[in-house]
Design a protein around this motif. Sequence first.
Motif, mmCIF file in Angstrom:
data_model
loop_
_atom_site.group_PDB
_atom_site.id
_atom_site.type_symbol
_atom_site.label_atom_id
_atom_site.label_comp_id
_atom_site.label_asym_id
_atom_site.label_seq_id
_atom_site.Cartn_x
_atom_site.Cartn_y
_atom_site.Cartn_z
ATOM 1 N N LEU A 1 125.757 73.221 43.906
ATOM 2 C CA LEU A 1 126.193 73.880 42.672
ATOM 3 C C LEU A 1 127.438 73.196 42.099
ATOM 4 O O LEU A 1 127.533 72.990 40.882
ATOM 5 C CB LEU A 1 126.468 75.362 42.940
ATOM 6 C CG LEU A 1 126.796 76.222 41.732
ATOM 7 C CD1 LEU A 1 125.636 76.214 40.732
ATOM 8 C CD2 LEU A 1 127.108 77.636 42.174
ATOM 9 N N ASN A 2 128.376 72.828 42.964
ATOM 10 C CA ASN A 2 129.574 72.118 42.506
ATOM 11 C C ASN A 2 129.224 70.767 41.882
ATOM 12 O O ASN A 2 129.805 70.377 40.863
ATOM 13 C CB ASN A 2 130.562 71.923 43.651
ATOM 14 C CG ASN A 2 131.267 73.203 44.037
ATOM 15 O OD1 ASN A 2 131.327 74.154 43.270
ATOM 16 N ND2 ASN A 2 131.790 73.240 45.254
ATOM 17 N N ASN B 1 124.396 74.966 49.561
ATOM 18 C CA ASN B 1 124.076 75.394 48.204
ATOM 19 C C ASN B 1 125.304 75.334 47.301
ATOM 20 O O ASN B 1 125.201 75.001 46.130
ATOM 21 C CB ASN B 1 123.502 76.813 48.199
ATOM 22 C CG ASN B 1 122.085 76.841 48.733
ATOM 23 O OD1 ASN B 1 121.406 75.826 48.783
ATOM 24 N ND2 ASN B 1 121.653 78.011 49.153
ATOM 25 N N GLN B 2 126.494 75.695 47.843
ATOM 26 C CA GLN B 2 127.724 75.640 47.050
ATOM 27 C C GLN B 2 128.064 74.196 46.688
ATOM 28 O O GLN B 2 128.500 73.929 45.569
ATOM 29 C CB GLN B 2 128.888 76.285 47.812
ATOM 30 C CG GLN B 2 130.147 76.412 46.987
ATOM 31 C CD GLN B 2 129.949 77.272 45.747
ATOM 32 O OE1 GLN B 2 129.402 78.359 45.822
ATOM 33 N NE2 GLN B 2 130.380 76.792 44.601
ATOM 34 N N SER B 3 127.850 73.271 47.606
ATOM 35 C CA SER B 3 128.107 71.854 47.315
ATOM 36 C C SER B 3 127.180 71.344 46.220
ATOM 37 O O SER B 3 127.610 70.601 45.332
ATOM 38 C CB SER B 3 127.926 70.999 48.571
ATOM 39 O OG SER B 3 128.908 71.324 49.519
ATOM 40 N N GLU C 1 133.737 82.909 43.276
ATOM 41 C CA GLU C 1 134.665 82.635 44.373
ATOM 42 C C GLU C 1 136.056 82.264 43.870
ATOM 43 O O GLU C 1 137.034 82.408 44.562
ATOM 44 C CB GLU C 1 134.124 81.537 45.302
ATOM 45 C CG GLU C 1 134.098 80.133 44.710
ATOM 46 C CD GLU C 1 132.993 79.915 43.695
ATOM 47 O OE1 GLU C 1 133.071 78.911 42.957
ATOM 48 O OE2 GLU C 1 132.041 80.710 43.621
#
Length: 179
Positions: A7-8, A3-5, A173
């Motif tokens: 979002l990035n 999910n972070q990838s 983060e």
Amino acid sequence: MKNQSILNLVFAALFAVLVFVGTASFSIALPFGYFNLGDGFLLLAAWILGGYYAMAGAALGAALADVILGFVIYAPATLIIKALMVIIAFQIPRFISKDKPLLRFAGYFTSSVLAELLMVAGYYLFESALYGFGAALASVPGNLLQGAAAVVMGNVVISILDSTGLLKKIAPERHASKR
């Protein structure tokens, strides 16, 4: 992690569009190149997103604007210069205390000034190779003005985001306190 990838990637695309629009829509022709507001968004990309994602988004957005505006010869130099600018703008604030607002601002301000000076020097060197050192001097005042506008724009926006707490919500983060 997945999910972070994602979002990035979304943020990188968003900043590519913002840099492109800031560059292509708000441009004023200069003797060589043009004045634009894209660097303000580039600085925000470095500070909010950071790293490779910010570098890719900002550099691609700026280079695409060069192509669309008819400055195709500048696009490769723009990719390199803008990527290096993001590295400078991203790295310097990382070493400043996140707990003290004045120090955070000092980090953002210092990194923005150094990134914009790199832009002026980078385009001067590139244009010197194209047109000669004397002729390339004609673009320096416009690039300095563009850099100053980006420093003001970027620092005003990041200060507003920081003071309202939105910066921690956008990128928790990267902007959480060290406590």
